[in-house]
Design an enzyme around this catalytic site. Structure first.
Site, PDB file in Angstrom:
ATOM      1  N   HIS A   1       0.854  -1.194   0.000  1.00 52.60           N
ATOM      2  CA  HIS A   1       0.000   0.000   0.000  1.00 52.60           C
ATOM      3  C   HIS A   1       0.891   1.246   0.000  1.00 52.60           C
ATOM      4  O   HIS A   1       1.272   1.761   1.045  1.00 52.60           O
ATOM      5  CB  HIS A   1      -0.914  -0.015   1.233  1.00 52.60           C
ATOM      6  CG  HIS A   1      -1.976   1.035   1.203  1.00 52.60           C
ATOM      7  ND1 HIS A   1      -3.267   0.776   0.790  1.00 52.60           N
ATOM      8  CD2 HIS A   1      -1.949   2.355   1.522  1.00 52.60           C
ATOM      9  CE1 HIS A   1      -3.991   1.875   0.873  1.00 52.60           C
ATOM     10  NE2 HIS A   1      -3.203   2.854   1.313  1.00 52.60           N
TER      11      HIS A   1
ATOM     12  N   HIS B   1       1.515   5.118  -1.962  1.00 49.87           N
ATOM     13  CA  HIS B   1       1.027   6.156  -2.880  1.00 49.87           C
ATOM     14  C   HIS B   1       2.182   6.504  -3.825  1.00 49.87           C
ATOM     15  O   HIS B   1       2.834   7.531  -3.659  1.00 49.87           O
ATOM     16  CB  HIS B   1       0.530   7.363  -2.085  1.00 49.87           C
ATOM     17  CG  HIS B   1      -0.608   7.004  -1.174  1.00 49.87           C
ATOM     18  ND1 HIS B   1      -1.906   6.914  -1.619  1.00 49.87           N
ATOM     19  CD2 HIS B   1      -0.631   6.650   0.130  1.00 49.87           C
ATOM     20  CE1 HIS B   1      -2.694   6.542  -0.618  1.00 49.87           C
ATOM     21  NE2 HIS B   1      -1.950   6.370   0.457  1.00 49.87           N
TER      22      HIS B   1
ATOM     23  N   THR C   1      -6.897  10.072  -1.595  1.00 47.48           N
ATOM     24  CA  THR C   1      -8.003  11.020  -1.512  1.00 47.48           C
ATOM     25  C   THR C   1      -8.205  11.720  -2.849  1.00 47.48           C
ATOM     26  O   THR C   1      -9.315  11.992  -3.268  1.00 47.48           O
ATOM     27  CB  THR C   1      -7.696  12.111  -0.458  1.00 47.48           C
ATOM     28  OG1 THR C   1      -6.934  11.529   0.586  1.00 47.48           O
ATOM     29  CG2 THR C   1      -8.957  12.714   0.092  1.00 47.48           C
TER      30      THR C   1
ATOM     31  N   ARG D   1     -13.728  11.763   4.283  1.00 47.91           N
ATOM     32  CA  ARG D   1     -13.255  12.064   2.922  1.00 47.91           C
ATOM     33  C   ARG D   1     -13.775  11.062   1.892  1.00 47.91           C
ATOM     34  O   ARG D   1     -13.440  11.146   0.725  1.00 47.91           O
ATOM     35  CB  ARG D   1     -11.715  12.045   2.904  1.00 47.91           C
ATOM     36  CG  ARG D   1     -11.089  13.121   3.751  1.00 47.91           C
ATOM     37  CD  ARG D   1      -9.663  12.779   4.099  1.00 47.91           C
ATOM     38  NE  ARG D   1      -9.590  11.600   4.962  1.00 47.91           N
ATOM     39  CZ  ARG D   1      -8.462  11.072   5.431  1.00 47.91           C
ATOM     40  NH1 ARG D   1      -7.302  11.611   5.110  1.00 47.91           N
ATOM     41  NH2 ARG D   1      -8.482  10.003   6.212  1.00 47.91           N
TER      42      ARG D   1
ATOM     43  N   HIS E   1      -9.777   1.473   2.454  1.00 48.68           N
ATOM     44  CA  HIS E   1      -9.277   2.402   3.470  1.00 48.68           C
ATOM     45  C   HIS E   1     -10.335   2.526   4.554  1.00 48.68           C
ATOM     46  O   HIS E   1     -11.468   2.920   4.285  1.00 48.68           O
ATOM     47  CB  HIS E   1      -9.007   3.756   2.802  1.00 48.68           C
ATOM     48  CG  HIS E   1      -8.926   4.916   3.743  1.00 48.68           C
ATOM     49  ND1 HIS E   1      -7.737   5.521   4.089  1.00 48.68           N
ATOM     50  CD2 HIS E   1      -9.899   5.589   4.415  1.00 48.68           C
ATOM     51  CE1 HIS E   1      -7.985   6.525   4.926  1.00 48.68           C
ATOM     52  NE2 HIS E   1      -9.286   6.579   5.145  1.00 48.68           N
TER      53      HIS E   1
ATOM     54  N   ASP F   1       1.908   2.690   3.829  1.00 45.81           N
ATOM     55  CA  ASP F   1       1.160   3.886   3.413  1.00 45.81           C
ATOM     56  C   ASP F   1       2.168   4.911   2.876  1.00 45.81           C
ATOM     57  O   ASP F   1       1.996   6.114   3.030  1.00 45.81           O
ATOM     58  CB  ASP F   1       0.362   4.467   4.589  1.00 45.81           C
ATOM     59  CG  ASP F   1      -0.856   5.273   4.139  1.00 45.81           C
ATOM     60  OD1 ASP F   1      -1.174   5.264   2.932  1.00 45.81           O
ATOM     61  OD2 ASP F   1      -1.479   5.915   5.002  1.00 45.81           O
TER      62      ASP F   1
ATOM     63  N   SER G   1       0.861  11.615   3.251  1.00 46.31           N
ATOM     64  CA  SER G   1       1.259  12.736   4.109  1.00 46.31           C
ATOM     65  C   SER G   1       1.060  12.356   5.574  1.00 46.31           C
ATOM     66  O   SER G   1       0.077  11.737   5.942  1.00 46.31           O
ATOM     67  CB  SER G   1       0.443  13.982   3.767  1.00 46.31           C
ATOM     68  OG  SER G   1      -0.932  13.698   3.872  1.00 46.31           O
TER      69      SER G   1
END
Ligand code: ZN
Length: 381
Positions: free
Chosen positions: A64, A66, A102, A166, A198, A290, A294
């Site tokens: 996982h 990004h 997101t 979100r 998520h 992850d 951020s």
């Protein structure tokens, strides 16, 4: 290209003891008792690695990340940078599964698949999920099923957000359709067709997933919910789900001191221990970073200092914690970042030290610190 790793303590991730491991080009070709493969230095390009007092493990799988960068939740200035092969492999990660997050507008599926292709061309192994937090899922082709069937890098859908402010606040019908389309894509392509979910802080917790399992023919094994250790209430519900055969993904933290400051979050090592003690199948647990997401940074007074960026260094750090703090056997802890994600996500020839498998390997010292990384037969660190 021939490599012989001699006299090394192999965790495949099962503990095999002292072995010699022969690698030709990008594959593991032979694993035998230490001392049984003679020196092959007479071959001009053969490399012999002395593994005395070292540990050999499969290359790590970070399931996982990004890879295109994440964030952007406080505005455009908060967007985080893309992952790089160097930034992943230096922490032992040889296989990565990328996702959006997101933001599925500023970053899209074309860019995500292109990024995965780029990492593959560079020499490591990269897959990705189709979609972002949102439902309806914005796919690369005209459907989730077609994305999974026809795009080599796409192995499932994710990360779909539920129980989060979100998220798209999906209805049960919307959520179950995504799960069904993903499952079908997996069945038709021989891939896992996993829905990476998520889990947010919302009170709904796992409700949507539980309903799919209870009310439809879709099995628990179709899901890989992540951030299961986000809070105590959610964590307890994920144990129940894992006992029904579901797989669970813990989110690690590269700042191990961070765990000393948290109140409600479940420290990965203790969470894994609790799952095992509850009777959860040890092969259904994964840890991911992850990465590139951020991370808010606070000072000692708890004041917001700015945004950090998650890194895959958390994988090995959490494994060390599992062994040293929670007394989980090394082979069990290692499986959460090697054979388990490979099995759950049906990643062929990955996650194990086995003849015929890809030569993705990490060499560790006795303190479980990384000393060497071999990616598809090439030593990169
Ligand atoms: Zn997430």
């Amino acid at each position: 290209m021939i490599k012989l790793i001699q006299n090394i303590d192999v965790y495949a991730p099962e503990h095999l003891g002292l072995k010699d491991v022969l690698v030709i080009n990008d594959k593991i070709v032979k694993i035998t008792d230490a001392g049984s493969i003679p020196q092959i230095t007479f071959l001009s390009d053969a490399v012999v690695i002395d593994g005395t007092d070292k540990i050999l493990t499969p290359g790590f799988i970070d399931c996982h990340v990004h890879i295109l960068g994440g964030g952007g939740e406080g505005g455009f200035a908060n967007r985080t940078p893309e992952a790089t092969m160097e930034g992943l492999t230096k922490f032992g990660v040889t296989t990565v599964v990328g996702c959006l997050g997101t933001d599925g507008i500023g970053r899209d599926m074309c860019a995500l698949v292109a990024k995965a292709k780029g990492l593959n061309e560079q020499g490591m192994t990269a897959y990705c999920y189709t979609g972002s937090y949102q439902i309806p899922v914005r796919t690369l082709t005209d459907s989730i099923t077609k994305d999974i069937m026809m795009i080599q890098e796409i192995i499932g859908t994710g990360e779909i957000a539920i129980s989060d402010h979100r998220s798209s606040q999906p209805t049960f019908e919307e959520f179950v359709r995504v799960a069904a389309d993903t499952r079908l894509g997996g069945i038709l392509s021989g891939k896992a067709g996993i829905i990476n979910v998520h889990l947010g802080d919302g009170s709904g917790c796992m409700e949507l997933i539980d309903r799919v399992i209870d009310e439809t023919e879709i099995p628990a094994s179709q899901f890989l919910p992540t951030h299961v250790n986000r809070n105590e209430m959610l964590f307890c519900k994920t144990i129940k789900y894992a006992l029904k055969g579901g797989a669970v993904d813990f989110t690690g933290n590269e700042d191990i001191d961070y765990w000393e400051t948290v109140r409600d979050e479940v420290r990965v090592c203790y969470g894994m221990k609790r799952m095992l003690e509850a009777g959860v199948n040890p092969h259904r647990i994964t840890i991911s970073s992850d990465g590139q997401g951020s991370l808010p940074v606070y000072n000692e007074k708890g004041e917001f200092q700015g945004m950090g960026v998650g890194q895959s260094s958390s994988l090995l750090k959490e494994v060390r914690e599992c062994v040293n703090k929670a007394q989980i056997p090394l082979e069990t802890a290692l499986s959460a970042i090697t054979s388990n994600p490979a099995e759950i996500l049906c990643l062929k020839r990955k996650g194990r030290i086995l003849e015929g498998y890809d030569a993705d390997l990490c060499i560790l010292d006795q303190d479980l610190q990384l000393t060497d990384v071999i990616v598809r037969g090439k030593r990169v660190h």
